[in-house]
Design a protein around this motif. Structure first.
Motif, PDB file in Angstrom:
ATOM      1  N   SER A 128       8.027  -1.963 -12.241  1.00  0.00           N
ATOM      2  CA  SER A 128       7.160  -1.225 -13.152  1.00  0.00           C
ATOM      3  C   SER A 128       6.293  -2.201 -13.943  1.00  0.00           C
ATOM      4  O   SER A 128       6.723  -3.299 -14.286  1.00  0.00           O
ATOM      5  N   TYR A 137       6.680   6.203 -24.144  1.00  0.00           N
ATOM      6  CA  TYR A 137       7.374   5.881 -22.902  1.00  0.00           C
ATOM      7  C   TYR A 137       6.315   5.638 -21.840  1.00  0.00           C
ATOM      8  O   TYR A 137       5.350   6.376 -21.757  1.00  0.00           O
ATOM      9  N   ASN A 138       6.474   4.598 -21.055  1.00  0.00           N
ATOM     10  CA  ASN A 138       5.381   4.254 -20.151  1.00  0.00           C
ATOM     11  C   ASN A 138       5.838   3.943 -18.727  1.00  0.00           C
ATOM     12  O   ASN A 138       5.462   2.946 -18.150  1.00  0.00           O
ATOM     13  N   ASP A 139       6.713   4.792 -18.181  1.00  0.00           N
ATOM     14  CA  ASP A 139       7.183   4.631 -16.811  1.00  0.00           C
ATOM     15  C   ASP A 139       7.152   5.997 -16.138  1.00  0.00           C
ATOM     16  O   ASP A 139       7.156   7.012 -16.827  1.00  0.00           O
ATOM     17  N   PRO A 140       7.130   6.027 -14.807  1.00  0.00           N
ATOM     18  CA  PRO A 140       7.160   7.341 -14.160  1.00  0.00           C
ATOM     19  C   PRO A 140       8.523   8.028 -14.301  1.00  0.00           C
ATOM     20  O   PRO A 140       9.511   7.395 -14.679  1.00  0.00           O
ATOM     21  N   ARG A 178       0.825  -1.210   0.000  1.00  0.00           N
ATOM     22  CA  ARG A 178       0.000   0.000   0.000  1.00  0.00           C
ATOM     23  C   ARG A 178       0.858   1.259   0.000  1.00  0.00           C
ATOM     24  O   ARG A 178       0.434   2.302  -0.437  1.00  0.00           O
ATOM     25  N   LYS A 179       2.072   1.143   0.509  1.00  0.00           N
ATOM     26  CA  LYS A 179       2.966   2.306   0.563  1.00  0.00           C
ATOM     27  C   LYS A 179       3.812   2.460  -0.698  1.00  0.00           C
ATOM     28  O   LYS A 179       4.462   3.478  -0.887  1.00  0.00           O
ATOM     29  N   CYS A 180       3.819   1.424  -1.555  1.00  0.00           N
ATOM     30  CA  CYS A 180       4.753   1.424  -2.690  1.00  0.00           C
ATOM     31  C   CYS A 180       4.313   2.393  -3.775  1.00  0.00           C
ATOM     32  O   CYS A 180       3.174   2.369  -4.223  1.00  0.00           O
ATOM     33  N   LEU A 181       5.225   3.253  -4.215  1.00  0.00           N
ATOM     34  CA  LEU A 181       4.918   4.236  -5.262  1.00  0.00           C
ATOM     35  C   LEU A 181       5.292   3.724  -6.653  1.00  0.00           C
ATOM     36  O   LEU A 181       5.069   4.404  -7.644  1.00  0.00           O
ATOM     37  N   CYS A 200      10.472   8.954 -12.082  1.00  0.00           N
ATOM     38  CA  CYS A 200      11.444   8.418 -11.120  1.00  0.00           C
ATOM     39  C   CYS A 200      12.392   7.402 -11.749  1.00  0.00           C
ATOM     40  O   CYS A 200      13.545   7.312 -11.352  1.00  0.00           O
ATOM     41  N   VAL A 201      11.906   6.612 -12.717  1.00  0.00           N
ATOM     42  CA  VAL A 201      12.740   5.555 -13.277  1.00  0.00           C
ATOM     43  C   VAL A 201      14.017   6.124 -13.873  1.00  0.00           C
ATOM     44  O   VAL A 201      15.125   5.671 -13.579  1.00  0.00           O
ATOM     45  N   PRO A 230       6.912  10.608  -8.911  1.00  0.00           N
ATOM     46  CA  PRO A 230       6.345   9.257  -8.863  1.00  0.00           C
ATOM     47  C   PRO A 230       5.006   9.115  -9.570  1.00  0.00           C
ATOM     48  O   PRO A 230       4.611   7.998  -9.891  1.00  0.00           O
ATOM     49  N   ARG A 286       0.340  -4.535  -8.161  1.00  0.00           N
ATOM     50  CA  ARG A 286       1.541  -4.073  -7.493  1.00  0.00           C
ATOM     51  C   ARG A 286       2.012  -5.108  -6.457  1.00  0.00           C
ATOM     52  O   ARG A 286       3.199  -5.290  -6.243  1.00  0.00           O
ATOM     53  N   ASN A 296       5.318  -1.996 -16.876  1.00  0.00           N
ATOM     54  CA  ASN A 296       5.822  -2.101 -18.233  1.00  0.00           C
ATOM     55  C   ASN A 296       6.765  -3.280 -18.427  1.00  0.00           C
ATOM     56  O   ASN A 296       6.916  -3.796 -19.518  1.00  0.00           O
ATOM     57  N   ASP A 315      -0.360   4.110 -13.997  1.00  0.00           N
ATOM     58  CA  ASP A 315      -0.336   3.080 -12.953  1.00  0.00           C
ATOM     59  C   ASP A 315       0.127   3.641 -11.603  1.00  0.00           C
ATOM     60  O   ASP A 315       0.521   2.897 -10.725  1.00  0.00           O
ATOM     61  N   ALA A 316       0.084   4.961 -11.448  1.00  0.00           N
ATOM     62  CA  ALA A 316       0.624   5.569 -10.220  1.00  0.00           C
ATOM     63  C   ALA A 316      -0.215   5.204  -9.005  1.00  0.00           C
ATOM     64  O   ALA A 316      -1.420   4.976  -9.106  1.00  0.00           O
ATOM     65  N   ASN A 317       0.427   5.160  -7.857  1.00  0.00           N
ATOM     66  CA  ASN A 317      -0.252   4.858  -6.603  1.00  0.00           C
ATOM     67  C   ASN A 317      -0.536   6.177  -5.884  1.00  0.00           C
ATOM     68  O   ASN A 317       0.227   6.634  -5.042  1.00  0.00           O
ATOM     69  N   CYS A 337       8.259   3.629  -7.762  1.00  0.00           N
ATOM     70  CA  CYS A 337       9.229   4.601  -8.280  1.00  0.00           C
ATOM     71  C   CYS A 337      10.509   3.907  -8.725  1.00  0.00           C
ATOM     72  O   CYS A 337      11.382   4.542  -9.303  1.00  0.00           O
ATOM     73  N   THR A 338      10.637   2.618  -8.452  1.00  0.00           N
ATOM     74  CA  THR A 338      11.746   1.774  -8.907  1.00  0.00           C
ATOM     75  C   THR A 338      13.110   2.187  -8.331  1.00  0.00           C
ATOM     76  O   THR A 338      14.135   1.822  -8.877  1.00  0.00           O
ATOM     77  N   ALA A 361      -0.856   6.214  -1.923  1.00  0.00           N
ATOM     78  CA  ALA A 361       0.425   6.166  -1.218  1.00  0.00           C
ATOM     79  C   ALA A 361       1.120   7.515  -1.306  1.00  0.00           C
ATOM     80  O   ALA A 361       1.716   7.983  -0.344  1.00  0.00           O
ATOM     81  N   TYR A 362       0.995   8.136  -2.488  1.00  0.00           N
ATOM     82  CA  TYR A 362       1.668   9.422  -2.693  1.00  0.00           C
ATOM     83  C   TYR A 362       1.096  10.511  -1.787  1.00  0.00           C
ATOM     84  O   TYR A 362       1.838  11.235  -1.122  1.00  0.00           O
TER      85      TYR A 362
END
Lengths: 330, 255
Positions: free
Chosen positions: A246, B159-162, A204-207, B164-165, B185, A262, A248, B211-213, A209-210, B216-217
């Motif tokens: 991710s 491109y399909n990632d946030p 639940r906390k995971c963003l 942050c990657v 994020p 997730r 993707n 797909d962002a959370n 963001c990798t 959580a953010y």
């Protein structure tokens, strides 16, 4: 075999190396420590644990692997000068051993052949380190251990021996202890925790963001992108870091993703690091450096989660096992 | 030799910054050499009345005239490419959706009350859009590789990632750790983490990452000590409409 060196003479030793080799060592640059080429020993930053691991030396972002032109493909070999990677901690050294078991492309192997690994004993570990729980092995060309006024240098290979030929030999060999740890992973056998509900609090906390995978020294997954040159005839295939956190990452033709949720992605990350890799290659992939815990913006701590499950295991009421019970009862 | 693609570059209500980006040497060279640039009202006065293969459109729909222009262009082309943050996600003009409509109109145009206004919306609410090149202003690298891609006849991959990657693999220090509201994020990447690499927070100009959370953010920002207004101000700068849709209707941003 072990050799001995006065602490004051370390800088001179490095200076003699610089003449023949390219030296890559921890450097602090704009608030972050990373491995970078140095020109004098004074530049070396004595840090707890570098923020960015040494894998960037072997697999830099956007490295060209192939070039396609006129229906021909040329493989580009990563050529580097003879290099010394200096100041690796025990975890960093083990991480390189792990990646060696997975990466087989020419580019990586060429770089790896020309690199000598010089380790350094970890005197002040981070509060997130748990390397003693992860079955680390002795893997190095040279390994420095500070003792009083001296450095005890253990030699692990011929490559390393060449570097310290002129130094006096130690008569009595000293056993080098493990680094201290404040954190511990209680069990490596985590298969039974897969269906535990307590993972969800972490996820639940995971963003997504990798950050954990980008900073992990053993994460070696990559994506290859084809970039067209300006004459639109040559195309270059380049390697970029890719992450299993991710969506993707597991996307296939038709828009289907194998790890859609997730939760499944997060669990796979942890289980691959601790369990699956051990089943395949005989040792856990995680080397306990704690970078993933340190770097996470929402401070997800999967080590604590596993420890909690270990302390209080829940009985598994999943539907699957229930059915099996009924069948066996009949 | 294959016949070159016919390309047009048009703009509706907007600052013309994206059109100027196309005029930079890197991009313009590709436009002239690789494709046949038929119409570009910003720099060419002659009029072309035939059909196009690709039309790049910049700007947000703010007036009823914009919709008429868009529908006419859609009939003349095979593919529409949304160029820049305004046409992809609505951009800065969409802030008006979250303010008092009449007050803002009087504030900005005190003398022209007869203007027929629409609610500012991205162009994909009105016509079918085939490709998106977001960011404010769009990255030259991306425009160049898009033009090369269509000229060669390859498939264009979004491109399909946030953000942050790319930011993390570059090794930048995280701005969230420094207690700043960075939209990294939850924002679509592809820009090479331009702002965070220069120690500036991400404003989300490339639009939301699907797909962002978001839960959580927002929880994380609350823990950092920010209130909802500060959070919303950042999110509404470029793509408030999309972030609102992502959480289902008006519930999230109006909370």
């Amino acid at each position: 075999m072990q050799k001995i060196l006065l602490k004051e003479n370390l800088n001179e030793l490095i200076k003699t190396w610089i003449k023949k080799y390219e030296i890559i060592a921890p450097v602090k640059e704009s608030k972050i420590s990373r491995f970078k080429k140095i020109n004098s020993p004074n530049e070396i930053y004595d840090c707890l644990l570098t923020d960015i691991p040494a894998k960037t030396h072997f697999m830099p972002e956007g490295e060209t692997l192939l070039e396609h032109k006129d229906k021909k493909t040329i493989e580009i070999e990563g050529k580097i000068k003879k290099t010394i990677l200096f100041g690796l901690r025990k975890c960093d050294l083990n991480a390189i051993q792990v990646v060696d078991k997975v990466m087989f492309d020419k580019n990586y192997i060429n770089k790896r052949k020309n690199t000598t690994l010089v380790g350094f004993f970890c005197e002040n570990p981070d509060k997130y380190c748990f390397c003693n729980s992860m079955e680390l092995q002795d893997f190095y060309d040279l390994y420095f251990y500070p003792q009083g006024k001296n450095y005890i240098i253990s030699i692990g290979s011929k490559k390393g021996e060449e570097l310290v030929k002129h130094l006096p030999e130690l008569k009595k060999e000293i056993k080098i202890p493990n680094p201290k740890n404040f954190k511990k992973l209680n069990t490596l056998d985590i298969e039974k925790y897969y269906r535990d509900e307590r993972w969800k609090a972490d996820v639940r906390k995971c963003l997504s963001c990798t950050a954990c995978t980008a900073y992990c020294p053993t994460c070696n997954c990559f994506d290859i992108k084809e970039l067209i040159n300006s004459d639109i005839k040559t195309i270059q295939s380049k390697r970029f870091h890719s992450s299993c956190m991710s969506k993707n990452f597991s996307l296939v033709a038709g828009g289907k993703s194998f790890r859609d949720s997730r939760t499944s992605r997060f669990k796979h990350f942890v289980f691959h690091k601790v369990l699956y890799f051990k089943k395949q290659k005989g040792r856990p992939m995680c080397i306990g450096c704690g970078r993933c815990l340190r770097v996470c913006p929402t401070k997800i701590d999967w080590v604590n989660t596993i420890n909690k499950m270990n302390r209080k295991p829940l009985f598994n009421f999943s539907r699957f096992s229930f059915k099996k019970l009924k069948e066996t009862n009949k | 030799m294959k016949e070159k693609l016919k390309v047009g570059v048009y703009g509706i209500t907007g600052c013309a910054g994206c059109l100027l980006t196309v005029l930079y040497e890197e991009c313009f060279k590709e436009l002239i050499e690789l494709v046949d640039l038929k119409a570009f009202p910003l720099v060419r006065s002659d009029t072309y009345k035939g059909n196009f293969d690709y039309i790049f459109i910049e700007g947000t729909v703010c007036f009823d005239e914009d919709i008429i222009v868009l529908n006419k262009l859609r009939k003349r082309t095979k593919y529409i490419v949304a160029l820049g943050a305004c046409s992809c996600t609505g951009g800065v003009p969409t802030i008006k959706n979250f303010l008092d409509q009449e007050k803002t109109l009087k504030l900005v145009y005190p003398a022209h009350n007869e203007l027929k206004e629409e609610d500012p919306t991205p162009i994909n609410k009105h016509i079918k859009v085939d490709y998106y090149l977001p960011q404010c202003p769009p990255s030259k690298k991306e425009i160049v590789s898009f033009i090369r891609c269509i000229a060669k006849g390859e498939v264009w991959k979004d491109y399909n990632d946030p953000v942050c990657v790319e930011c993390r693999s570059k090794g930048n220090p995280c701005l969230l750790d420094q207690n700043k509201i960075c939209l990294g994020p939850i924002t679509l990447g592809g820009c090479g983490a331009l702002c965070p690499s220069n120690d500036v927070i991400c404003y989300g100009c490339r639009g939301p990452f699907k797909d962002a959370n978001l839960d959580a953010y927002t929880n994380m920002l609350k823990k950092m000590g920010y209130n909802k207004k500060e959070m919303h101000d950042k999110m509404r700068t470029f793509s408030g409409l999309q972030f609102r849709d992502q959480e289902g209707g008006k519930t999230w941003l109006e909370k």
